[in-house]
Structure formats: C-alpha cells, structure tokens
Design a protein around this motif. Sequence first.
Motif, mmCIF file in Angstrom:
data_model
loop_
_atom_site.group_PDB
_atom_site.id
_atom_site.type_symbol
_atom_site.label_atom_id
_atom_site.label_comp_id
_atom_site.label_asym_id
_atom_site.label_seq_id
_atom_site.Cartn_x
_atom_site.Cartn_y
_atom_site.Cartn_z
ATOM 1 N N GLY A 170 0.839 -0.920 0.011
ATOM 2 C CA GLY A 170 -0.487 0.135 -0.048
ATOM 3 C C GLY A 170 0.768 1.389 -0.035
ATOM 4 N N HIS A 171 0.068 2.154 -0.182
ATOM 5 C CA HIS A 171 0.995 3.482 -0.428
ATOM 6 C C HIS A 171 1.191 4.403 0.950
ATOM 7 N N THR A 172 2.908 3.380 0.938
ATOM 8 C CA THR A 172 4.045 4.242 2.363
ATOM 9 C C THR A 172 4.102 2.614 3.556
ATOM 10 N N ARG A 173 3.548 1.686 2.834
ATOM 11 C CA ARG A 173 3.497 -0.013 4.348
ATOM 12 C C ARG A 173 3.843 -0.787 3.319
ATOM 13 N N SER A 174 4.158 -1.944 3.615
ATOM 14 C CA SER A 174 4.458 -2.959 3.309
ATOM 15 C C SER A 174 3.736 -4.799 3.881
ATOM 16 N N ILE A 175 3.523 -5.219 3.711
ATOM 17 C CA ILE A 175 3.329 -6.966 4.544
ATOM 18 C C ILE A 175 3.852 -7.851 3.525
ATOM 19 N N LYS A 176 4.850 -8.621 4.379
ATOM 20 C CA LYS A 176 5.232 -9.639 3.108
ATOM 21 C C LYS A 176 5.290 -10.764 4.386
ATOM 22 N N ILE A 177 4.635 -12.093 4.060
ATOM 23 C CA ILE A 177 4.496 -13.254 4.354
ATOM 24 C C ILE A 177 4.839 -14.410 4.244
ATOM 25 N N ARG A 178 5.755 -14.368 4.681
ATOM 26 C CA ARG A 178 6.818 -15.850 3.777
ATOM 27 C C ARG A 178 6.622 -17.556 4.491
ATOM 28 N N LYS A 179 8.037 -17.967 3.936
ATOM 29 C CA LYS A 179 7.621 -20.032 4.471
ATOM 30 C C LYS A 179 7.951 -19.541 5.821
ATOM 31 N N GLY A 180 7.329 -20.644 6.457
ATOM 32 C CA GLY A 180 7.986 -20.722 8.045
ATOM 33 C C GLY A 180 6.673 -19.884 8.932
ATOM 34 N N HIS A 181 5.544 -19.055 8.234
ATOM 35 C CA HIS A 181 4.574 -18.653 8.499
ATOM 36 C C HIS A 181 4.596 -17.229 9.314
ATOM 37 N N VAL A 182 5.577 -16.690 8.722
ATOM 38 C CA VAL A 182 6.227 -15.606 9.382
ATOM 39 C C VAL A 182 5.484 -14.470 8.625
ATOM 40 N N ALA A 183 4.696 -13.698 9.304
ATOM 41 C CA ALA A 183 4.370 -11.986 7.855
ATOM 42 C C ALA A 183 5.374 -10.769 9.059
ATOM 43 N N ARG A 184 5.864 -9.698 7.936
ATOM 44 C CA ARG A 184 6.592 -8.638 8.549
ATOM 45 C C ARG A 184 6.032 -7.661 7.874
ATOM 46 N N GLU A 185 5.362 -6.628 9.157
ATOM 47 C CA GLU A 185 4.617 -5.649 8.517
ATOM 48 C C GLU A 185 5.759 -4.534 8.587
ATOM 49 N N ARG A 186 5.697 -3.379 8.208
ATOM 50 C CA ARG A 186 6.613 -2.009 8.608
ATOM 51 C C ARG A 186 5.574 -0.834 7.464
ATOM 52 N N ILE A 187 5.170 0.211 8.657
ATOM 53 C CA ILE A 187 4.158 1.295 7.916
ATOM 54 C C ILE A 187 5.008 2.718 9.151
ATOM 55 N N SER A 188 4.705 3.069 7.195
ATOM 56 C CA SER A 188 5.684 4.533 7.415
ATOM 57 C C SER A 188 4.566 5.052 6.887
ATOM 58 N N ILE A 189 5.709 6.594 7.350
ATOM 59 C CA ILE A 189 4.717 8.233 6.569
ATOM 60 C C ILE A 189 5.610 8.306 5.909
ATOM 61 N N GLY A 190 4.764 9.358 4.275
ATOM 62 C CA GLY A 190 5.921 9.858 3.711
ATOM 63 C C GLY A 190 7.130 8.572 3.345
ATOM 64 N N CYS A 191 8.023 9.019 2.807
ATOM 65 C CA CYS A 191 8.992 8.136 2.231
ATOM 66 C C CYS A 191 10.061 7.745 3.129
ATOM 67 N N CYS A 192 10.195 8.673 4.120
ATOM 68 C CA CYS A 192 10.963 8.062 5.079
ATOM 69 C C CYS A 192 11.094 8.320 6.566
ATOM 70 N N GLU A 193 9.774 8.624 6.975
ATOM 71 C CA GLU A 193 9.196 8.065 8.724
ATOM 72 C C GLU A 193 9.079 6.746 8.760
ATOM 73 N N GLN A 194 9.137 6.310 9.575
ATOM 74 C CA GLN A 194 9.397 5.393 9.906
ATOM 75 C C GLN A 194 8.053 5.251 10.710
ATOM 76 N N VAL A 195 6.945 4.727 11.485
ATOM 77 C CA VAL A 195 6.051 4.437 12.128
ATOM 78 C C VAL A 195 5.643 3.276 12.945
ATOM 79 N N ALA A 196 5.829 2.106 12.380
ATOM 80 C CA ALA A 196 5.777 0.752 12.850
ATOM 81 C C ALA A 196 6.068 -0.319 12.074
ATOM 82 N N ASP A 197 7.065 -1.518 13.000
ATOM 83 C CA ASP A 197 7.367 -2.739 12.306
ATOM 84 C C ASP A 197 6.662 -3.622 13.457
ATOM 85 N N LEU A 198 5.419 -4.685 12.714
ATOM 86 C CA LEU A 198 5.076 -5.360 13.419
ATOM 87 C C LEU A 198 5.126 -7.015 12.839
ATOM 88 N N THR A 199 5.428 -7.859 13.946
ATOM 89 C CA THR A 199 5.801 -9.187 13.104
ATOM 90 C C THR A 199 4.120 -10.189 14.038
#
Length: 167
Positions: free
Chosen positions: A66-95
């Motif tokens: 999505g715009h300034t965010r992504s979630i990767k769901i990988r083998k091993g049943h792990v999902a890593r989510e990264r949320i930002s504001i704009g190009c350069c300001e990190q908001v949160a990482d969730l696993t």
Amino acid sequence: MTHPAPPSSPAYRRLVTVVTLTAMLALALALALVLLDRPTVASGAGPERSSPPAATFATFKGVWTGHTRSIKIRKGHVARERISIGCCEQVADLTFDVRRARGTKRHATLRAEVTKVRSYDAGSLGSPRPEVGDVVRFSLDRGILSEPASGTFYCNQRRGMAGGCGA
C-alpha cells in the motif's frame, strides 16, 4: 379374439427385435440428452459450477503493498509489516506468526498472532495499540488484505497496479 404368435414363429421374433431396438434407441437418446446437458471440463459451461479453490497459506504468501506500507508473508508462517509516513518516517514494524487459512482463494481469513511490535511514534498505531500475544484475523477480499492489528490494508500486485491501495 386373436391369439399371440407362438415364440418360435417369425412374426414373434420380428416383434421382439422391434421392441428391443426401440428400447435401445430410446435409452441412447435419453443418455445423449443427459450428456449434452452436463457441463464439460473444457468448456466450463452449464448450470453446475465447481466449488471455488480453498484458501491455503499459499493464498496469502508473498508481498502485499500500500502507499508507504508493506507486509511480507513468508515461508515459516511469518509475516512482517512495515508502516511509514511518506518516504522517510518510519511509524511501526510488526511481526506475526500466521496460521490457519480458511475460506476460498478470493474470500479468506488467516489467523495471526502478534509476536513483535516496534512503534517509532507512540500515537501512530491508534487505539488500542497492538501488543505481543494479540490474536487477529487477516481477511482477504478479491486481492485486498485487511490487517486489523494496525488497521491497515494491502493489495496484491494486480490490485495495486489498479491503484486500489493508495498512490
């Protein structure tokens, strides 16, 4: 009053032959009508439809964006989510530890347990803030994945190209 022809007579044999051939023709016609009405695998036509494919872990596996965010769901049943504001300001990482896909490939849910939360901005994740141990259900609806812990949604590649998840 007429008597039936004896079983050994030529008239009786012709009658049996005609009745047998008529019955065989009627059965062949009925079978042909049934087969013509049944959908074929090649054409996919007809009133009966097969069940849609069931959702599996593979239904969710991959990169969702999505715009300034992504979630990767990988083998091993792990999902890593990264949320930002704009190009350069990190908001949160969730696993997440993700398990148990249900539904169909178009409409599905995936059980997920939050295993790590890193928030760079205290108020950015909203309320209630996700915590380790929270169990949520990702939901998938025609290429859009909703993630309830952070309240965000993501697109598969096709939906993303159509602009379904932001700029």
